[in-house]
Scaffold this active site. Structure first.
Site, PDB file in Angstrom:
ATOM      1  N   ASN A 122       0.836  -1.205   0.000  1.00 27.85           N
ATOM      2  CA  ASN A 122       0.000   0.000   0.000  1.00 27.85           C
ATOM      3  C   ASN A 122       0.874   1.261   0.000  1.00 27.85           C
ATOM      4  O   ASN A 122       1.844   1.336   0.756  1.00 27.85           O
ATOM      5  CB  ASN A 122      -0.862  -0.025   1.285  1.00 27.85           C
ATOM      6  N   HIS A 129      -4.743   9.963  -1.689  1.00 26.92           N
ATOM      7  CA  HIS A 129      -4.989  11.221  -0.969  1.00 26.92           C
ATOM      8  C   HIS A 129      -4.789  12.326  -2.006  1.00 26.92           C
ATOM      9  O   HIS A 129      -3.653  12.671  -2.343  1.00 26.92           O
ATOM     10  CB  HIS A 129      -4.007  11.365   0.205  1.00 26.92           C
ATOM     11  N   GLU A 177      -7.366   4.637   0.575  1.00 27.19           N
ATOM     12  CA  GLU A 177      -7.455   5.723   1.567  1.00 27.19           C
ATOM     13  C   GLU A 177      -7.961   7.000   0.911  1.00 27.19           C
ATOM     14  O   GLU A 177      -7.485   8.099   1.197  1.00 27.19           O
ATOM     15  CB  GLU A 177      -6.076   5.980   2.207  1.00 27.19           C
TER      16      GLU A 177
HETATM   17  O1  G3I Z   1      -4.894   8.940  20.402  1.00 32.73           O
HETATM   18  C1  G3I Z   1      -3.987  10.007  20.697  1.00 32.73           C
HETATM   19  C2  G3I Z   1      -4.528  10.890  21.766  1.00 32.73           C
HETATM   20  O2  G3I Z   1      -4.640  10.140  22.958  1.00 32.73           O
HETATM   21  C3  G3I Z   1      -3.593  12.084  21.961  1.00 32.73           C
HETATM   22  O3  G3I Z   1      -4.151  12.964  22.869  1.00 32.73           O
HETATM   23  C4  G3I Z   1      -3.382  12.792  20.634  1.00 32.73           C
HETATM   24  C5  G3I Z   1      -2.380  13.936  20.765  1.00 32.73           C
HETATM   25  O4  G3I Z   1      -1.711  14.205  19.554  1.00 32.73           O
HETATM   26  O5  G3I Z   1      -2.885  11.889  19.697  1.00 32.73           O
HETATM   27  C6  G3I Z   1      -3.763  10.799  19.433  1.00 32.73           C
HETATM   28  O6  G3I Z   1      -3.181   9.962  18.474  1.00 32.73           O
HETATM   29  C7  G3I Z   1      -3.190  10.434  17.140  1.00 32.73           C
HETATM   30  C8  G3I Z   1      -3.892   9.401  16.271  1.00 32.73           C
HETATM   31  O7  G3I Z   1      -3.816   9.787  14.918  1.00 32.73           O
HETATM   32  C9  G3I Z   1      -5.364   9.212  16.641  1.00 32.73           C
HETATM   33  O8  G3I Z   1      -6.058  10.383  16.404  1.00 32.73           O
HETATM   34  C10 G3I Z   1      -1.765  10.613  16.692  1.00 32.73           C
HETATM   35  O9  G3I Z   1      -1.152  11.672  17.406  1.00 32.73           O
HETATM   36  C11 G3I Z   1      -1.735  10.915  15.213  1.00 32.73           C
HETATM   37  O10 G3I Z   1      -0.378  10.897  14.783  1.00 32.73           O
HETATM   38  C12 G3I Z   1      -2.498   9.860  14.451  1.00 32.73           C
HETATM   39  O11 G3I Z   1      -2.525  10.217  13.097  1.00 32.73           O
HETATM   40  C13 G3I Z   1      -2.809   9.184  12.203  1.00 32.73           C
HETATM   41  C14 G3I Z   1      -1.716   9.097  11.163  1.00 32.73           C
HETATM   42  O12 G3I Z   1      -2.043   8.103  10.210  1.00 32.73           O
HETATM   43  C15 G3I Z   1      -0.391   8.752  11.798  1.00 32.73           C
HETATM   44  O13 G3I Z   1       0.639   8.960  10.917  1.00 32.73           O
HETATM   45  C16 G3I Z   1      -4.132   9.493  11.517  1.00 32.73           C
HETATM   46  O14 G3I Z   1      -5.189   9.397  12.474  1.00 32.73           O
HETATM   47  C17 G3I Z   1      -4.393   8.510  10.383  1.00 32.73           C
HETATM   48  O15 G3I Z   1      -5.490   8.946   9.626  1.00 32.73           O
HETATM   49  C18 G3I Z   1      -3.173   8.454   9.481  1.00 32.73           C
HETATM   50  O16 G3I Z   1      -3.427   7.489   8.489  1.00 32.73           O
HETATM   51  C19 G3I Z   1      -2.415   7.344   7.506  1.00 32.73           C
HETATM   52  C20 G3I Z   1      -2.424   5.896   7.064  1.00 32.73           C
HETATM   53  O17 G3I Z   1      -2.286   5.048   8.173  1.00 32.73           O
HETATM   54  C21 G3I Z   1      -1.341   5.620   6.034  1.00 32.73           C
HETATM   55  N1  G3I Z   1      -1.426   6.543   4.931  1.00 32.73           N
HETATM   56  C22 G3I Z   1      -1.488   7.942   5.273  1.00 32.73           C
HETATM   57  C23 G3I Z   1      -2.616   8.217   6.264  1.00 32.73           C
HETATM   58  C24 G3I Z   1      -2.746   9.662   6.551  1.00 32.73           C
HETATM   59  O18 G3I Z   1      -1.608  10.146   7.210  1.00 32.73           O
END
Ligand code: G3I
Length: 453
Positions: free
Chosen positions: A202, A238, A265
């Site tokens: 992916n 994206h 995605e």
């Molecule tokens: O759950 C914690 C929370 O407890 C805390 O207070 C908060 C503070 O920053 O962070 C929360 O975690 C976050 C998590 O998402 C849940 O919301 C992380 O910081 C954050 O880094 C994380 O981001 C995710 C990201 O991947 C990580 O790189 C996104 O939700 C998610 O949509 C994104 O998905 C990725 C795919 O896996 C791969 N392709 C790209 C895509 C978009 O970046």
């Protein structure tokens, strides 16, 4: 879907497509057209899914849309390495299981995301390298894929391992530094742990023929030629305010390698073109027979990781946007039907066909082999209608069947018979069904024999 329903869908798809050509807009809201994304995608054998978050499952607006519209789910974060193995050897599946159970309750396909990714590695793995990291990584793949064995439609085994820009090369990471074969080692471990799951690579910025997508294409072609078990490629998609003119051609060139393709995605920046770009992606998938489904990366704009870009199909209040309508119209206009084989068909040297017994059945075997083991996927095709079948496979000396799915085997070595199970013994004339088995040693090379009755 019954044959009757299927022909009705195809008729409907043709009829609606005709209206599109004639009048420039699609016909929706008739008594016949499907009115949800999942039901509409299912008309051509595809799924329409959403990435979902365990923390939002208590939100009634969110779950209302989810249950109504989608027939596939992907955990947005809950099955990633940092979530499932927060300290080495201690596995936590609570939130991953919540996503799985939501999918099961909906009767939806569950895409597993993602076994290995250089981002969201747990801290303990970030500080590892070399053979210790390689062992930890393989153990992670094995443990997580085993926990979800038989429940996952497709796994993103490796995520985002290629570099952006013009090199077409692998991205640097501590995983890559364990050796260039880390990706194939991960795919082999995943196949051994869950032989029934489709195994995907992916990535993003692969939305057309470009240096990055070509680097991945070359890897997939190499894997297929060497029997590394890969079944699908995920195109994250994206997208911004434009889309590559060769988006569909790029999907097709991967499909032509003998893998499924999936849009994994999808989200599109809200601008003048959002609805058109969503429709273009939908039509591209529908035009490629091996494009098995589309997943949007979230439900409402407020659920998106792209804060402020409003890139999804539902607004913050859960109302359908223009992009939603354009996707539904495109789905209802129909396209190629997607047969969605459970495991991909490799090129001819590893495929054999039994002689055609008049009116009986034939069997073709597709092999994914590695040193010391193999997975065989067998397609049984009926001449006349079948009411039960047996496929006999001759295994090379030293090979042993270790597990079988969608059939029961008699014996595990030498000449092994595979008999239908209750739900796949009856096959309509010209129709087909599939079963599979895993084994140690070398895979079968001799022609299998299919017997009706
Ligand atoms: O759950 C914690 C929370 O407890 C805390 O207070 C908060 C503070 O920053 O962070 C929360 O975690 C976050 C998590 O998402 C849940 O919301 C992380 O910081 C954050 O880094 C994380 O981001 C995710 C990201 O991947 C990580 O790189 C996104 O939700 C998610 O949509 C994104 O998905 C990725 C795919 O896996 C791969 N392709 C790209 C895509 C978009 O970046």
């Amino acid at each position: 879907m019954s044959l009757l329903q299927r022909s009705r869908s195809l008729l409907l798809a043709s009829a609606v497509a005709g209206v599109v050509v004639a009048s420039g807009f699609a016909l929706v809201g008739t008594a016949e057209a499907a009115t949800t994304l999942g039901a509409s995608a299912a008309q051509t054998g595809r799924y329409y899914g959403a990435a979902i978050a365990a923390g939002r499952l208590g939100d009634g607006t969110y779950t209302g849309i989810l249950n109504r519209e989608f027939n596939s789910v992907t955990p947005e974060n809950e099955m990633k390495w940092d979530a499932t193995e927060p300290s080495q050897g201690r596995f936590t599946y609570t939130n991953g299981d919540r996503i799985l159970n939501q999918g099961i309750a909906m009767g939806a396909k569950v895409r597993g995301h993602a076994l290995l990714w250089h981002q969201q590695e747990p801290g303990w793995a970030q500080s590892m390298s070399g053979s210790a990291l390689r062992s930890a990584m393989i153990n992670h793949v094995t443990q997580v894929a085993t926990h979800y064995k038989g429940k996952i439609y497709a796994w993103d085994v490796v995520n985002e391992a290629f570099a952006d820009g013009g090199s077409g090369a692998r991205r640097d990471s501590n995983l890559q530094r364990t050796g260039n074969d880390w990706i194939e080692a991960a795919f082999r471990a995943a196949r051994a742990a869950d032989p029934a799951a489709k195994l995907c690579y992916n990535d993003y910025n692969t939305d057309g023929v470009n240096a990055k997508s070509t680097g991945i294409y070359n890897m997939v072609r190499d894997f297929k030629s060497r029997g590394v078990p890969i079944d699908c490629v995920g195109f994250q998609s994206h997208l911004g305010t434009s889309i590559a003119g060769d988006y569909q051609a790029n999907l097709q060139r991967f499909a032509d390698l003998g893998v499924d393709v999936q849009i994994t995605e999808l989200d599109v920046a809200q601008g003048g073109n959002q609805a058109n770009i969503y429709a273009t992606v939908t039509r591209a998938c529908l035009a490629v027979a091996r494009c098995t489904g589309i997943t949007v990366w979230g439900i409402r704009d407020s659920d998106s990781w792209r804060t402020g870009e409003n890139p999804l199909l539902f607004d913050n209040s859960g109302n359908k946007k223009a992009a939603y309508t354009s996707v539904l119209n495109a789905l209802n206009a129909g396209g190629t039907s997607s047969p969605s084989p459970s495991i991909s068909t490799p090129p001819s040297p590893s495929t054999s066909t039994s002689p055609q017994p008049g009116g009986g059945c034939t069997a073709t075997v597709s092999l994914n082999s590695w040193t010391g083991g193999f997975v065989a996927s067998v397609k049984v095709t009926a001449g006349a209608a079948l009411n039960g079948w047996t496929v006999t496979v001759a295994l090379p000396s030293g090979s042993t069947v270790t597990s079988t799915w969608s059939a029961t085997n008699s014996g595990t070595t030498g000449s092994v018979g595979f008999r239908n199970v209750s739900y796949n013994g009856q096959v309509a004339a010209g129709g087909s069904t599939e079963f599979g088995f895993q084994g140690t040693g070398a895979g079968p090379t001799a022609t299998p024999v299919c017997t009706a009755g």
